[in-house]
Design a protein around this motif. Structure first.
Motif, PDB file in Angstrom:
ATOM      1  N   LEU A 181       1.041  -1.114  -0.023  1.00 45.62           N
ATOM      2  CA  LEU A 181      -0.046   0.030  -0.053  1.00 45.62           C
ATOM      3  C   LEU A 181       1.150   1.224  -0.002  1.00 45.62           C
ATOM      4  O   LEU A 181       1.777   1.293   0.843  1.00 45.62           O
ATOM      5  CB  LEU A 181      -0.877  -0.062   1.278  1.00 45.62           C
ATOM      6  CG  LEU A 181      -1.851  -1.061   1.368  1.00 45.62           C
ATOM      7  CD1 LEU A 181      -2.486  -1.094   2.840  1.00 45.62           C
ATOM      8  CD2 LEU A 181      -2.782  -1.306   0.273  1.00 45.62           C
ATOM      9  N   VAL A 182       0.661   1.964  -0.944  1.00 46.47           N
ATOM     10  CA  VAL A 182       1.522   3.287  -1.058  1.00 46.47           C
ATOM     11  C   VAL A 182       0.534   4.504  -1.009  1.00 46.47           C
ATOM     12  O   VAL A 182      -0.198   4.613  -1.843  1.00 46.47           O
ATOM     13  CB  VAL A 182       2.262   3.328  -2.363  1.00 46.47           C
ATOM     14  CG1 VAL A 182       3.266   4.589  -2.530  1.00 46.47           C
ATOM     15  CG2 VAL A 182       3.328   2.102  -2.284  1.00 46.47           C
ATOM     16  N   GLU A 183       0.814   5.400   0.179  1.00 42.79           N
ATOM     17  CA  GLU A 183       0.000   6.483   0.279  1.00 42.79           C
ATOM     18  C   GLU A 183       0.870   7.703  -0.618  1.00 42.79           C
ATOM     19  O   GLU A 183       2.205   7.789  -0.743  1.00 42.79           O
ATOM     20  CB  GLU A 183      -0.075   7.167   1.771  1.00 42.79           C
ATOM     21  CG  GLU A 183      -0.502   5.848   2.509  1.00 42.79           C
ATOM     22  CD  GLU A 183       0.228   5.233   3.239  1.00 42.79           C
ATOM     23  OE1 GLU A 183      -0.297   4.635   4.410  1.00 42.79           O
ATOM     24  OE2 GLU A 183       1.102   4.935   2.746  1.00 42.79           O
ATOM     25  N   SER A 184       0.124   8.713  -0.978  1.00 42.97           N
ATOM     26  CA  SER A 184       0.499   9.943  -1.565  1.00 42.97           C
ATOM     27  C   SER A 184      -0.298  11.066  -1.352  1.00 42.97           C
ATOM     28  O   SER A 184      -1.571  10.823  -0.896  1.00 42.97           O
ATOM     29  CB  SER A 184       0.988   9.657  -3.073  1.00 42.97           C
ATOM     30  OG  SER A 184      -0.151   9.390  -4.062  1.00 42.97           O
ATOM     31  N   GLY A 185       0.038  12.372  -1.685  1.00 39.30           N
ATOM     32  CA  GLY A 185      -0.746  13.551  -1.540  1.00 39.30           C
ATOM     33  C   GLY A 185      -0.655  14.196  -0.248  1.00 39.30           C
ATOM     34  O   GLY A 185      -1.443  15.476  -0.350  1.00 39.30           O
ATOM     35  N   GLY A 186       0.151  13.755   0.719  1.00 36.15           N
ATOM     36  CA  GLY A 186       0.344  14.814   1.882  1.00 36.15           C
ATOM     37  C   GLY A 186       1.063  15.922   1.572  1.00 36.15           C
ATOM     38  O   GLY A 186       1.786  16.133   0.373  1.00 36.15           O
ATOM     39  N   GLY A 187       1.131  16.949   2.428  1.00 35.84           N
ATOM     40  CA  GLY A 187       1.937  18.104   2.270  1.00 35.84           C
ATOM     41  C   GLY A 187       1.443  19.107   3.422  1.00 35.84           C
ATOM     42  O   GLY A 187       1.034  18.790   4.360  1.00 35.84           O
ATOM     43  N   LEU A 188       2.077  20.357   3.045  1.00 37.04           N
ATOM     44  CA  LEU A 188       1.609  21.429   3.955  1.00 37.04           C
ATOM     45  C   LEU A 188       0.500  22.309   3.503  1.00 37.04           C
ATOM     46  O   LEU A 188       0.663  22.626   2.471  1.00 37.04           O
ATOM     47  CB  LEU A 188       2.908  22.261   4.052  1.00 37.04           C
ATOM     48  CG  LEU A 188       2.906  23.590   4.994  1.00 37.04           C
ATOM     49  CD1 LEU A 188       2.510  23.415   6.285  1.00 37.04           C
ATOM     50  CD2 LEU A 188       4.222  24.435   4.681  1.00 37.04           C
ATOM     51  N   VAL A 189      -0.249  22.543   4.255  1.00 37.08           N
ATOM     52  CA  VAL A 189      -1.342  23.353   3.845  1.00 37.08           C
ATOM     53  C   VAL A 189      -1.925  24.148   5.008  1.00 37.08           C
ATOM     54  O   VAL A 189      -1.848  24.017   6.054  1.00 37.08           O
ATOM     55  CB  VAL A 189      -2.968  22.486   3.351  1.00 37.08           C
ATOM     56  CG1 VAL A 189      -3.079  21.533   4.387  1.00 37.08           C
ATOM     57  CG2 VAL A 189      -3.729  23.300   2.860  1.00 37.08           C
ATOM     58  N   GLN A 190      -2.484  25.443   4.587  1.00 31.71           N
ATOM     59  CA  GLN A 190      -3.200  26.417   5.682  1.00 31.71           C
ATOM     60  C   GLN A 190      -4.370  25.919   6.304  1.00 31.71           C
ATOM     61  O   GLN A 190      -5.122  25.254   5.364  1.00 31.71           O
ATOM     62  CB  GLN A 190      -3.128  27.672   5.018  1.00 31.71           C
ATOM     63  CG  GLN A 190      -1.682  28.586   4.625  1.00 31.71           C
ATOM     64  CD  GLN A 190      -1.895  29.932   4.430  1.00 31.71           C
ATOM     65  OE1 GLN A 190      -3.138  30.459   3.807  1.00 31.71           O
ATOM     66  NE2 GLN A 190      -1.170  30.840   4.719  1.00 31.71           N
ATOM     67  N   ALA A 191      -4.697  26.248   7.360  1.00 30.30           N
ATOM     68  CA  ALA A 191      -5.954  26.217   7.873  1.00 30.30           C
ATOM     69  C   ALA A 191      -6.984  26.493   7.239  1.00 30.30           C
ATOM     70  O   ALA A 191      -7.063  27.534   6.453  1.00 30.30           O
ATOM     71  CB  ALA A 191      -6.089  26.460   9.214  1.00 30.30           C
ATOM     72  N   GLY A 192      -8.091  25.584   6.698  1.00 30.84           N
ATOM     73  CA  GLY A 192      -9.135  25.840   6.101  1.00 30.84           C
ATOM     74  C   GLY A 192      -9.108  25.383   4.613  1.00 30.84           C
ATOM     75  O   GLY A 192      -9.891  25.279   3.797  1.00 30.84           O
ATOM     76  N   GLY A 193      -7.706  24.897   4.223  1.00 32.01           N
ATOM     77  CA  GLY A 193      -7.521  24.372   2.934  1.00 32.01           C
ATOM     78  C   GLY A 193      -7.868  22.600   2.709  1.00 32.01           C
ATOM     79  O   GLY A 193      -8.360  22.223   3.679  1.00 32.01           O
ATOM     80  N   SER A 194      -7.644  22.329   1.782  1.00 33.14           N
ATOM     81  CA  SER A 194      -7.947  20.928   1.349  1.00 33.14           C
ATOM     82  C   SER A 194      -6.765  20.163   0.884  1.00 33.14           C
ATOM     83  O   SER A 194      -5.796  20.693   0.371  1.00 33.14           O
ATOM     84  CB  SER A 194      -9.192  20.888   0.236  1.00 33.14           C
ATOM     85  OG  SER A 194     -10.220  21.686   0.746  1.00 33.14           O
ATOM     86  N   LEU A 195      -6.824  19.028   1.139  1.00 29.18           N
ATOM     87  CA  LEU A 195      -5.777  17.843   0.371  1.00 29.18           C
ATOM     88  C   LEU A 195      -6.576  16.675   0.088  1.00 29.18           C
ATOM     89  O   LEU A 195      -7.607  16.390   0.684  1.00 29.18           O
ATOM     90  CB  LEU A 195      -4.847  17.545   1.461  1.00 29.18           C
ATOM     91  CG  LEU A 195      -3.601  18.518   1.527  1.00 29.18           C
ATOM     92  CD1 LEU A 195      -2.598  18.075   2.911  1.00 29.18           C
ATOM     93  CD2 LEU A 195      -2.616  18.990   0.204  1.00 29.18           C
ATOM     94  N   ARG A 196      -6.201  16.000  -1.164  1.00 23.91           N
ATOM     95  CA  ARG A 196      -6.697  14.559  -1.168  1.00 23.91           C
ATOM     96  C   ARG A 196      -5.355  13.739  -1.158  1.00 23.91           C
ATOM     97  O   ARG A 196      -4.410  13.735  -1.792  1.00 23.91           O
ATOM     98  CB  ARG A 196      -7.271  14.630  -2.564  1.00 23.91           C
ATOM     99  CG  ARG A 196      -8.202  13.310  -2.711  1.00 23.91           C
ATOM    100  CD  ARG A 196      -8.732  13.122  -4.197  1.00 23.91           C
ATOM    101  NE  ARG A 196      -7.903  12.801  -5.331  1.00 23.91           N
ATOM    102  CZ  ARG A 196      -8.279  12.336  -6.303  1.00 23.91           C
ATOM    103  NH1 ARG A 196      -9.406  11.855  -6.235  1.00 23.91           N
ATOM    104  NH2 ARG A 196      -7.436  12.000  -7.325  1.00 23.91           N
ATOM    105  N   LEU A 197      -5.433  12.665  -0.256  1.00 23.40           N
ATOM    106  CA  LEU A 197      -4.713  11.512  -0.240  1.00 23.40           C
ATOM    107  C   LEU A 197      -5.109  10.370  -1.048  1.00 23.40           C
ATOM    108  O   LEU A 197      -6.316  10.180  -1.208  1.00 23.40           O
ATOM    109  CB  LEU A 197      -4.435  11.055   1.396  1.00 23.40           C
ATOM    110  CG  LEU A 197      -4.326  12.265   2.273  1.00 23.40           C
ATOM    111  CD1 LEU A 197      -4.057  11.488   3.821  1.00 23.40           C
ATOM    112  CD2 LEU A 197      -2.938  12.965   1.930  1.00 23.40           C
TER     113      LEU A 197
END
Length: 127
Positions: free
Chosen positions: A4-20
């Protein structure tokens, strides 16, 4: 060999979005439950979300209404859409698979429900 390989993490400001994303190899995920967990520094690994092979979803109260777990069996991938992120969401996020129980319709939310894990991806939310 299952991986299983995760991706999509990172640094984001509060209120923002990410998709893992969690890409599986070595076994098709279509018959199995999948999940996401997270672990912040100095804390235990905690449940975030899970999805059964039929698409039934379960969420931790802390992320309900903000996070969405989904699966694309054709791509052998599970996703975690994270919206309205908060600094307290900062953690390493892990993908997990319950390959021991095909067609299981129960709710998986414990770390012991899952036997296969990814290496994790860091999510950092700044205030």
């Amino acid at each position: 060999q299952v991986q299983l390989v995760e991706s999509g993490g990172g640094l984001v400001q509060a209120g923002g979005s990410l998709r893992l994303s969690c890409a599986a190899s070595g076994r098709r995920i279509s018959s199995y439950g999948m999940g996401w967990f997270r672990q912040a520094p100095g804390k235990e690994r905690e449940f975030v979300a899970a999805i059964t092979w039929k698409g039934r979803t379960t969420y931790a109260d802390s992320v309900k209404g903000r996070f969405t777990i989904s699966r694309d069996n054709a791509k052998n991938t599970v996703y975690l859409q994270m919206n309205s992120l908060k600094p307290e969401d900062t953690a390493v996020y892990y993908c997990a698979a319950d390959f021991a129980r095909a067609y299981y319709t129960g709710v998986n939310y414990r770390t012991t429900d899952f036997g296969s894990w990814g290496q994790g991806t860091q999510v950092t939310v700044s205030s």
